[in-house]
Each structure stands twice: as C-alpha cells, then as structure tokens.
Design a protein around this motif. Structure first.
Motif, PDB file in Angstrom:
ATOM      1  N   TYR A 167      -6.013   1.023   1.102  1.00  0.00           N
ATOM      2  CA  TYR A 167      -5.841   0.159  -0.365  1.00  0.00           C
ATOM      3  C   TYR A 167      -6.183  -1.428  -0.057  1.00  0.00           C
ATOM      4  O   TYR A 167      -6.229  -2.036  -1.085  1.00  0.00           O
ATOM      5  CB  TYR A 167      -4.557   0.170  -0.982  1.00  0.00           C
ATOM      6  N   ALA A 187      -4.094   3.568  -6.482  1.00  0.00           N
ATOM      7  CA  ALA A 187      -2.947   4.374  -6.111  1.00  0.00           C
ATOM      8  C   ALA A 187      -3.149   5.413  -7.333  1.00  0.00           C
ATOM      9  O   ALA A 187      -2.536   6.317  -7.390  1.00  0.00           O
ATOM     10  CB  ALA A 187      -1.755   3.425  -6.316  1.00  0.00           C
ATOM     11  N   PRO A 229       3.602  -5.509   1.571  1.00  0.00           N
ATOM     12  CA  PRO A 229       2.407  -6.316   0.886  1.00  0.00           C
ATOM     13  C   PRO A 229       2.870  -6.619  -0.581  1.00  0.00           C
ATOM     14  O   PRO A 229       4.004  -5.951  -1.054  1.00  0.00           O
ATOM     15  CB  PRO A 229       1.483  -5.392   0.649  1.00  0.00           C
TER      16      PRO A 229
HETATM   17  N1  PCA Z   1       1.663   0.867  -2.712  1.00  0.00           N
HETATM   18  C1  PCA Z   1       0.550   0.343  -3.141  1.00  0.00           C
HETATM   19  C2  PCA Z   1       0.299  -0.890  -2.209  1.00  0.00           C
HETATM   20  C3  PCA Z   1       1.495  -0.652  -1.238  1.00  0.00           C
HETATM   21  C4  PCA Z   1       2.519   0.303  -1.643  1.00  0.00           C
HETATM   22  O1  PCA Z   1       3.341   0.469  -0.992  1.00  0.00           O
HETATM   23  C5  PCA Z   1      -0.577   1.335  -2.963  1.00  0.00           C
HETATM   24  O2  PCA Z   1      -0.272   2.238  -2.106  1.00  0.00           O
HETATM   25  O3  PCA Z   1      -1.616   1.079  -3.353  1.00  0.00           O
END
Ligand code: PCA
Length: 325
Positions: A167, A187, A229
């Motif tokens: 990502y 996502a 993040p």
């Molecule tokens: N979910 C987001 C970024 C970090 C997270 O835990 C993703 O997977 O896009």
C-alpha cells in the motif's frame, strides 16, 4: 484543554455570525470503506464542522474511494478539485521521503510510541504540506501492522515468491527484501485481489483484514507490530486562506476532537478485529521468534535506507522522537 475551549468558543461565534453567509458544501474524498473506523471518524468530524459553522460549511464524506481513489486524493485536494480529503501520506514517499516517517519497521510499534513519533514529525510535515498548498488538520493511526498469508509461514524463506499486496513504498520494499513480489492495490479492492489470486498476502492491520473479510481467501494473520501508519486529513490551502478566523477555529477544534476520538477507536478496534479474524476462521497469533528476528534485521536495513534518503529532516524527527522515549 485551553486550545479546545478557544476552538469551541470560536464555534459558538461562528454559529452566531452565520446569518446571511453563503453555505458551502465540501465534498471529502476518503479511500477506505464506510464501515472502517477512519471513515466513521471522518463522518463525525464532518458533522462537527457542519454543526459548528451553523451549516455554513457542510462537509459530506465519500468513503471507499468513491469520489477519488486513494492514490488520487492528495492531488485532488492540492489542486482544489476537492476542498478537503483523507490520505495515507506514506504512499507519497516519492514526493518527499519524510512522508514515510510512520512506516519505518520497528521504530514505533505501540500506540504510545506512535503518538510520540507523530508529535516529533508533525511540525516538519505541516511545513512540507504547506509548500504543497495543503493544510494538515488531523491524523489518526491504524492499528499495528501484521502479516497475512494463505499458508503457515515461520520464516522469511517461506515467503519467497509470494504475490504481496503493498500500500506504499515501504511495504513494497519489505516485499523485495523478503523475496516476495509486490503489487500495489487499494484497500477498497483487496477482497477481489485475494479472491482472484492477484495477491496472496499483505501487511496491514487487523482492522483492514476485518473490514475486507479477508478470511474468505486468506488463512493466517501473524502479529508483527511492525509500525502504525497514519491517515491524514488535509484542506486545500487556498480554501483555508479564504476562511475567517471563526471558521478556522471550528475546523481546528473539530480536528482536535477527531484525532483524539479516532485514536481511541483505533485502540479499541485492535483486539476486536483480531477476534473477528479468528471468528472468520483464521489462525491469529504472534509471528515465530525466527520470523520476528529476521523481520527486525530487515527493519534495520529499511531504517538505514530511510535515514539516508530523508537527510537532516529525517534525522531530526527520529532524534526528537527518541528524546521523548
Ligand atoms: N490499513 C491500510 C493501511 C494500513 C492499514 O492498516 C491498508 O491496508 O491500506
């Protein structure tokens, strides 16, 4: 507390002063699903601003990348195509390496440490964003990052050749260093990517795996606690400059509440979503000692690489963070 009460006083002023002003509608693109806690926080923030300005600014959130896809949101806000939006800034490391401060493996692995790192990095980030015509309002962390697979994995050697959903730049680099094949996917699109075999693994939070029901395709989640993040909410600089002080006060006050409430939600959501992965049939537990040690060694390489490319600004952030520990 003092800052917050000033903001609330400003909010009251804005309501009182709103008669006759032109109401504006602000569309707020967001990349993650409506059910995700970041989107829920954004919706509450939007309501707070709408109420606080007496309807002069009505913020309408558009989750799931429905208005702009994740990767396009930052540019949309910079150019004024959208007045406000939420984005994972670490995905824009190619613009400025500092954006990846929150994706350095094992630098800050708990909510407490992530909050300190955020405090250390915030002034620099605000400056970089201001130069890009963006005003930073608030940022909320994701829960700690762990590894998802379709099979048991006990060491880096077991990861070789696996198609890995990334990502941001750091996650793609992690894939390279572990012999996996990175493919960047939003996502909002991962359920389909896993179902069709475009990817067979990822590093993410329990929250994202839970929201995307990844147990339909994947079998294992290893708690690694690699990093936490952040998603950041930003306003276009010209739009911001056109606001009077009372409205700026409302936005700042609501942003402060959102950052606090969103962080609280992230903490609460961590165990809840790990339980949800288990309930969905996944094996959930800590990574083996071997895997943890191997990942830490890779983390050291990545920290060194980041510090080298982030220069004095990066070093100052890490030094300020370490001084708070
Ligand atoms: N979910 C987001 C970024 C970090 C997270 O835990 C993703 O997977 O896009």
């Amino acid at each position: 507390m003092k800052k917050l009460s000033t903001a609330i006083a400003a909010a009251a002023f804005a309501v009182a002063g709103s008669a006759g002003a032109m109401a504006e509608k602000w569309d707020m693109p967001m990349a993650y699903s409506g059910s995700n806690f970041h989107s829920a926080t954004g919706a509450e923030f939007a309501k707070c601003v709408t109420t606080g300005t007496g309807g002069d600014i009505e913020i309408v959130t558009h989750p799931s990348g429905s208005l702009f896809k994740g990767n396009d949101i930052k540019r949309a806000v910079q150019t004024g195509q959208a007045p406000i939006g939420e984005r994972l800034l670490s995905a824009h490391q190619n613009e400025n390496v500092v954006f990846a401060f929150d994706s350095i493996p094992f630098l800050a692995t708990s909510f407490d440490d992530a909050a300190k790192l955020w405090k250390a990095a915030k002034p620099t980030l605000e400056k970089i964003l201001a130069d890009q015509n963006l005003v930073l309002l608030y940022a909320v962390p994701w829960p700690p990052q762990g590894l998802y697979f379709k099979k048991e994995v006990n060491a880096v050697a077991d990861m070789k050749g696996i198609k890995f959903r990334s990502y941001n730049n750091a996650t793609a680099r992690l894939a390279e260093l572990t012999g996996m094949l990175p493919v960047q996917i939003e996502a909002a699109e991962i359920s389909q990517a896993f179902a069709t075999g475009v990817a067979d693994s990822m590093i993410s939070s329990g929250a994202t795996g839970y929201d995307r029901k990844v147990w339909e395709s994947l079998t294992h989640f290893y708690e690694v606690d690699g990093w936490l993040p952040r998603n950041s909410v930003m306003v276009n600089g010209d739009v911001w400059n056109g606001l009077d002080d009372a409205k700026k006060g409302v936005l700042r006050g609501c942003a402060e509440l959102a950052e606090y409430a969103g962080t609280w939600r992230a903490i609460e959501y961590t165990q809840f979503t790990l339980n949800g992965l288990k309930a969905g049939g996944m094996t959930v537990g800590p990574a083996s000692d071997t895997l943890q040690a191997e990942l830490r060694a890779i983390g050291e390489t990545m920290t060194k690489e980041w510090l080298e490319s982030a220069g004095a600004e990066g070093k100052a952030i890490v030094d300020a963070y370490k001084a708070m520990k």
